[in-house]
Design a protein around this motif. Structure first.
Motif, mmCIF file in Angstrom:
data_model
loop_
_atom_site.group_PDB
_atom_site.id
_atom_site.type_symbol
_atom_site.label_atom_id
_atom_site.label_comp_id
_atom_site.label_asym_id
_atom_site.label_seq_id
_atom_site.Cartn_x
_atom_site.Cartn_y
_atom_site.Cartn_z
ATOM 1 N N GLY A 125 0.830 -1.221 0.000
ATOM 2 C CA GLY A 125 0.000 0.000 0.000
ATOM 3 C C GLY A 125 0.854 1.255 0.000
ATOM 4 O O GLY A 125 2.055 1.221 0.278
ATOM 5 N N VAL A 126 0.192 2.387 -0.301
ATOM 6 C CA VAL A 126 0.872 3.673 -0.306
ATOM 7 C C VAL A 126 -0.132 4.763 0.164
ATOM 8 O O VAL A 126 -1.311 4.708 -0.159
ATOM 9 C CB VAL A 126 1.435 3.999 -1.714
ATOM 10 N N TYR A 127 0.374 5.655 0.962
ATOM 11 C CA TYR A 127 -0.434 6.809 1.414
ATOM 12 C C TYR A 127 0.134 8.035 0.721
ATOM 13 O O TYR A 127 1.330 8.339 0.833
ATOM 14 C CB TYR A 127 -0.376 6.956 2.932
ATOM 15 N N THR A 162 -3.329 -3.016 -2.249
ATOM 16 C CA THR A 162 -3.856 -4.183 -2.963
ATOM 17 C C THR A 162 -4.921 -4.898 -2.164
ATOM 18 O O THR A 162 -5.691 -5.693 -2.719
ATOM 19 C CB THR A 162 -2.714 -5.177 -3.264
ATOM 20 N N MET A 163 -4.988 -4.611 -0.865
ATOM 21 C CA MET A 163 -5.956 -5.319 -0.033
ATOM 22 C C MET A 163 -7.265 -4.536 0.094
ATOM 23 O O MET A 163 -8.357 -5.088 -0.070
ATOM 24 C CB MET A 163 -5.363 -5.593 1.355
ATOM 25 N N SER A 164 -7.162 -3.213 0.376
ATOM 26 C CA SER A 164 -8.378 -2.406 0.621
ATOM 27 C C SER A 164 -8.713 -1.472 -0.511
ATOM 28 O O SER A 164 -9.712 -0.744 -0.466
ATOM 29 C CB SER A 164 -8.207 -1.599 1.920
ATOM 30 N N GLY A 165 -7.869 -1.416 -1.527
ATOM 31 C CA GLY A 165 -8.154 -0.580 -2.683
ATOM 32 C C GLY A 165 -7.824 0.887 -2.413
ATOM 33 O O GLY A 165 -6.916 1.206 -1.633
ATOM 34 N N VAL A 166 -8.579 1.795 -3.038
ATOM 35 C CA VAL A 166 -8.382 3.245 -2.892
ATOM 36 C C VAL A 166 -9.371 3.747 -1.838
ATOM 37 O O VAL A 166 -10.591 3.591 -1.995
ATOM 38 C CB VAL A 166 -8.586 3.979 -4.229
ATOM 39 N N THR A 167 -8.808 4.309 -0.773
ATOM 40 C CA THR A 167 -9.636 4.720 0.367
ATOM 41 C C THR A 167 -9.235 6.125 0.782
ATOM 42 O O THR A 167 -8.040 6.432 0.891
ATOM 43 C CB THR A 167 -9.476 3.755 1.553
ATOM 44 N N ILE A 183 4.551 -2.252 3.189
ATOM 45 C CA ILE A 183 4.392 -3.641 2.698
ATOM 46 C C ILE A 183 4.210 -4.537 3.910
ATOM 47 O O ILE A 183 5.021 -4.523 4.842
ATOM 48 C CB ILE A 183 5.624 -4.093 1.894
ATOM 49 N N GLU A 184 3.155 -5.290 3.904
ATOM 50 C CA GLU A 184 2.931 -6.273 4.980
ATOM 51 C C GLU A 184 3.449 -7.631 4.536
ATOM 52 O O GLU A 184 3.089 -8.126 3.462
ATOM 53 C CB GLU A 184 1.445 -6.361 5.326
#
Length: 579
Positions: A123-125, A135-140, A184-185
């Motif tokens: 993910g990226v903020y 990739t897990m929660s999409g665009v939030t 990255i998890e």
């Protein structure tokens, strides 16, 4: 030639000497075997430990390279031009352009996730657009739980190499003055799977990932406190050394501990194994070595007993038999219950004793036979009846004026008596012995007024050097004249022939007399086949014994029914046997 005198009598038997020599030769081999086993176990133990260290080091390097690879992917992602454009111009972009950039960033995240099985979420903020993209929660839109979790972790000081929240592990990097956070998890399950691959090298081994400062991060052990105890036992000297190993005793159990650094995470990968599992095959090998040593002792005892049973006892029986033989006991026989070499030796001894006994008996019978032969020859020399009849036949031929027949008979009679009365060697060329028999036939045919005739074959293929005992054919012919034609047969015929093949001489004398029955032939055959001194020595038996004594088995006289109706006598001499 001088013979050395025998030394002092030994107090040891042969089998005892054999056992002592066997033990003296075996002891160095056993000692060398024990030494080689000791050295072999030491080398094998080192090889097993080195193999364990190599295996653990290999997997730790694989894990370390994978983490470095993930970090490099993360740094490359932060420098992506679409992400940088989104970060710098986020507030000035139109909706369409912003959505397009976000989709391109998501595509890069998906590619990043596909590069490694250890990544479960990338993910990226982006502060400029106020959104998190993963990739897990999409665009939030922010704030959201994922952004708040990353924000709480990134505030940790000093900055660690990785971030841990409960059982979750993160790799977090920032860019543009914290305007962009990349997180990255890592998959805890995949990391445990990697550790289990190392732990599978041995059944009683466990692997942990951690450090003294942070404690245990991951472990394959069912009880985490066990891993903490192991981690606390790691010496300071081994920390920071790749592939360092040591043995520590924990709760009464010796553990072989292998330490490797995972520098990408600033952690240590530690594998610990129950030392008994590593050395168990060697302990079994040691047990087998002692067992084999005991077996070697048992084998030496059994070998000693076997040598005594299979060699000493038969030799003692053989020595005892020879001592009895020296005492002129020729009736000794050694019984053998086995079929080994001693069976052959015992049979040879028995045959030797039997042959010695037979030789003594045959020597005695040979002397008797020689005396009978000399007596028979003397009787032939002084037989007045044969001589008178011959002179009477000469007289009658002269009276009737048959001078030629009288001359021929006189010549043959003179040659006959010259042959049987001359002194010299007991053996003569076969041709002379055969001619003497022909002369005798001619004389007898004249005596019987030509009522009996004879036919003979010429001597062919018989070597001129072949010599035979004197007076061996005449007794056969004489037997025909005396017994075959006693009934006054008017057309009696004697047939004589010779054959020589492969060193065997055969002289055949046959007649057409009708007086010899099958029973009489069988009786004569039995007498010839039983060379005993108790049987009356007639002319035929005497010749048979002389031939057998001189030429051995297979030679002698053999009788059968003649094809002409009378008796057939085969005189056989195996000249090769004599040689």
């Amino acid at each position: 030639m001088k013979l050395r005198s025998a030394g002092k009598k030994s107090k040891w038997f042969v089998y005892q000497k054999v056992i002592i020599v066997f033990i003296l030769l075996l002891l160095p081999l056993i000692s060398m075997n024990v030494w080689f086993n000791y050295k072999g176990m030491s080398i094998t133990k080192d090889a097993i430990l080195n193999s364990s260290m190599a295996g653990a080091s290999f997997y730790s390097r694989q894990l370390d390279r994978e983490m470095y690879f993930i970090r490099n992917l993360q740094l490359q992602f932060l420098n992506d031009k679409d992400l940088q454009k989104l970060s710098f111009r986020g507030g000035m972009l139109e909706n369409y352009e912003e959505v397009e950039l976000i989709e391109q960033v998501r595509d890069r995240q998906s590619t990043l996730t596909a590069f490694s099985d250890y990544i479960v979420n990338a993910g990226v903020y982006v502060e400029a657009v106020g959104k998190t993209i993963s990739t897990m929660s999409g665009v939030t839109n922010t704030p959201n739980p994922e952004m708040e979790l990353v924000a709480s972790l990134i505030s940790t000081t000093p900055k660690p190499s990785y971030y841990q929240y409960g059982e979750r592990i993160f790799l977090i990097e920032s860019e543009n003055n914290d305007g962009v956070w990349s997180y990255i998890e890592l998959s805890r399950a995949k990391l445990l799977e990697a550790l289990n691959q190392i732990a599978d090298l041995y059944q009683e081994s466990e692997v942990l990932l951690g450090s003294k400062e942070l404690g245990t991060v991951l472990t394959t052990a069912e009880q985490p406190q066990e891993a903490s105890t192991i981690l606390a036992q790691i010496s300071e000297q081994s920390i920071g050394k790749q592939g360092a190993s040591e043995i520590k005793k924990i709760h009464g159990i010796n553990y072989f501990i292998i330490h490797n650094d995972v520098s990408s995470l600033h952690l240590s990968l530690i594998m610990y194994v129950n030392q008994n599992e590593i050395t168990r095959p060697l302990n079994q090998f040691t047990t087998w070595s002692y067992l084999l040593f005991i077996i070697a002792i048992v084998i030496m005892v059994l070998y000693s007993f076997s040598v005594n049973l299979m060699i000493h006892r038969p030799l003692s029986r053989l020595v005892k038999a020879f001592r009895m033989l020296e005492a002129d006991n020729l009736n000794i026989m050694i019984q053998s219950r086995t079929k080994d070499e001693f069976h052959y030796v015992f049979n040879s001894f028995n045959n030797m004793a039997l042959k010695l006994k037979n030789s003594i008996r045959e020597n005695y019978e040979q002397k008797i036979a020689l005396q009978h032969s000399q007596l028979k020859q003397l009787q032939s020399q002084i037989n007045p009846h044969f001589l008178y009849n011959s002179f009477f036949n000469i007289y009658m031929m002269c009276k009737v004026g048959d001078a030629d027949s009288a001359a021929e008979l006189s010549q043959r009679l003179g040659r006959y008596y010259q042959y049987i009365t001359r002194s010299g060697a007991d053996e003569v060329p076969f041709s002379k012995e055969y001619q003497h028999a022909l002369d005798y036939c001619e004389i007898q045919c004249i005596r019987f007024s030509n009522r009996i005739s004879f036919e003979y074959g010429e001597v062919k293929d018989v070597p001129a050097s072949l010599t035979v005992p004197r007076l061996i054919i005449q007794p056969i012919v004489e037997n025909v004249f005396e017994h075959a034609f006693e009934d006054g047969t008017m057309e009696g015929v004697i047939y004589m022939s010779t054959e020589y093949r492969d060193g065997k001489l055969r002289v055949t004398v046959e007649d057409n007399g009708q007086l010899m029955t099958e029973e009489m032939i069988e009786q004569l055959r039995d007498k010839l086949a039983t060379p005993s001194k108790y049987i009356e020595k007639t002319g035929l038996i005497n010749v048979n014994i002389r031939l057998q004594l001189k030429y051995g088995e297979g030679s002698g006289l053999f009788v059968s029914r003649s094809s002409y109706g009378g008796l057939r006598v085969d005189l056989i001499i195996n000249a090769n046997e004599e040689e």
